[in-house]
Design an enzyme around this catalytic site. Structure first.
Site, PDB file in Angstrom:
ATOM      1  N   LYS A 113      44.472  12.615  33.884  1.00 28.24           N
ATOM      2  CA  LYS A 113      44.624  11.228  34.329  1.00 28.24           C
ATOM      3  C   LYS A 113      44.703  10.255  33.159  1.00 28.24           C
ATOM      4  CE  LYS A 113      43.091  11.261  39.058  1.00 28.24           C
ATOM      5  NZ  LYS A 113      42.093  10.903  40.036  1.00 28.24           N
ATOM      6  N   LYS A 132      48.081  12.410  46.139  1.00 29.03           N
ATOM      7  CA  LYS A 132      48.459  11.060  46.568  1.00 29.03           C
ATOM      8  C   LYS A 132      48.978  10.234  45.398  1.00 29.03           C
ATOM      9  CE  LYS A 132      43.603  10.909  47.656  1.00 29.03           C
ATOM     10  NZ  LYS A 132      42.718  10.842  48.791  1.00 29.03           N
ATOM     11  N   LYS A 178      50.074  20.090  41.904  1.00 32.80           N
ATOM     12  CA  LYS A 178      49.390  20.053  43.203  1.00 32.80           C
ATOM     13  C   LYS A 178      49.907  18.892  44.053  1.00 32.80           C
ATOM     14  CE  LYS A 178      45.418  17.214  42.152  1.00 32.80           C
ATOM     15  NZ  LYS A 178      44.021  16.916  42.226  1.00 32.80           N
TER      16      LYS A 178
END
Ligand code: TYM
Length: 335
Positions: free
Chosen positions: A110, A197, A194
């Site tokens: 991230k 969202k 993966k």
């Protein structure tokens, strides 16, 4: 047996959340005392729109109960409504080591190349996650495979705290990862990423709010290869997109990958994709209808979350008090 798990209230619930976690949460309700929460404090670790966040908490609460979480059986709440989570996170942050957090793959992914510009919250959030779990002395934490490392970190924090302060306070939790294909549902556009969202392409995931037509379209356009399906699951290892679609089918129909292959071996995606779309629609459509119903009743959702927060706070209080005591702080002195 006490079950604790959470989900960030960002965006929509997708098929990865549903198969990897939520449907197992639903099943565990009859076997254990369960606490399920919306990790709204986690949502602050990246840029956040306050109006959107407020709406997303209700939306996700509605999605959970539409998926079968029963507030009469489980405690459902937003973790910001139980301040003990943030209080315990501070104390555990003094037990956790920088090196442990530096190894977290989600942090690396991230933050990317922008580590210096990332929030401290993004770096430290696995400690809050540990607090979420340890506060309730959870024995089982049902999550998808991507959360395994965070649960292991919670174990390490629990063990170090107990050892450092010579107490038998925290229960080192076990990640409870569903066997088989549901543990890791991949993007429909890339079998090596993966389903998430945060993927900018909505075509990469199936959302609980997608209508039947959109679900069918997303599956029709899902990336695949030109080969027919094999009769042996090991032959899918080098075909990530094919493996993912077969895995989704198996998870949705609650069959093994082998059973699915027995039925579809030798057939191409022209035949398999419509069957997969029908199976996904059969799972999602009734949940979506229930979601639309619950969405229309924000007062009911707010009440449910307030009741849940009250129950969770009562369960959290003794652990927090013992933690303060263990480290030499006295809450009563300033009360
Ligand atoms: P979150 O919100 O990213 O995801 C919620 C749950 O869905 C699972 N999941 C998946 N499973 C299979 N395939 C996928 N593609 C997929 N995508 C998501 C996740 O593994 C998770 O179980 N940090 C957590 C929330 C959290 C938490 C906790 C979880 C906060 N505190 C304490 C357990 C215990 C998160 O961001 O999940």
């Amino acid at each position: 047996m006490r079950v604790v798990s959470g989900i960030q209230p960002t965006g929509d619930l997708h098929l990865g959340n549903l198969l990897g976690a939520i449907l197992r949460w639903v099943r565990m309700q009859d076997e254990a005392e369960c606490l399920y929460f919306l990790a709204d404090l986690h949502a602050l670790t990246v840029d956040v729109d306050p109006v959107q966040l407020r709406a997303s908490v209700r939306e996700m609460a509605a999605a959970l109960i539409a998926s079968g979480i029963d507030p009469k059986k489980s405690i459902v709440f937003a973790h910001s409504a139980v301040p003990a989570h943030a209080e315990l996170a501070w104390i555990l942050g003094c037990t956790a080591r920088m090196g442990w957090l530096n190894r977290m793959t989600q942090w690396k992914d991230k933050a990317g190349k922008n580590r210096e510009g990332s929030s401290l919250g993004l770096f430290a959030y696995p400690v809050l996650q540990a607090a979420d779990i340890l506060l309730y002395r959870a024995t089982h934490v049902p999550v998808g495979d991507d959360q395994k490392q965070h649960i292991e970190l919670s174990r390490d924090i629990a063990i170090k705290f107990n050892t450092d302060f010579d107490v038998d306070l925290f229960v080192p939790p076990e990640p409870y990862i569903g066997g088989g294909s549901a543990a890791r549902i991949m993007s429909l556009r890339d079998g090596n990423a993966k389903m998430s969202k945060s993927d900018p392409s909505d075509m990469s995931r199936i959302n609980l709010t997608d209508n039947d037509e959109l679900i069918t379209q997303k599956i029709r356009k899902a990336k695949t290869d030109a080969e027919p399906l094999p009769d042996d699951s090991t032959l899918l290892d080098s075909r990530p997109e094919a493996r993912n679609l077969v895995g989704i089918y198996a998870a949705v129909t609650d069959e093994s990958v082998e059973q699915v292959l027995t039925r579809f071996a030798g057939q191409g995606f022209g035949a398999f994709k419509p069957a997969l779309a029908d199976a996904v629609v059969a799972l999602v459509a009734p949940l979506r209808t229930r979601l639309e119903e619950f969405r229309r009743d924000p007062a009911m959702l707010d009440k449910l979350l307030a009741d849940g927060a009250g129950k969770a706070a009562a369960l959290a209080a003794p652990t927090l008090a013992r933690t303060y005591d263990a480290v030499g702080l006295s809450r009563s002195r300033n009360a």
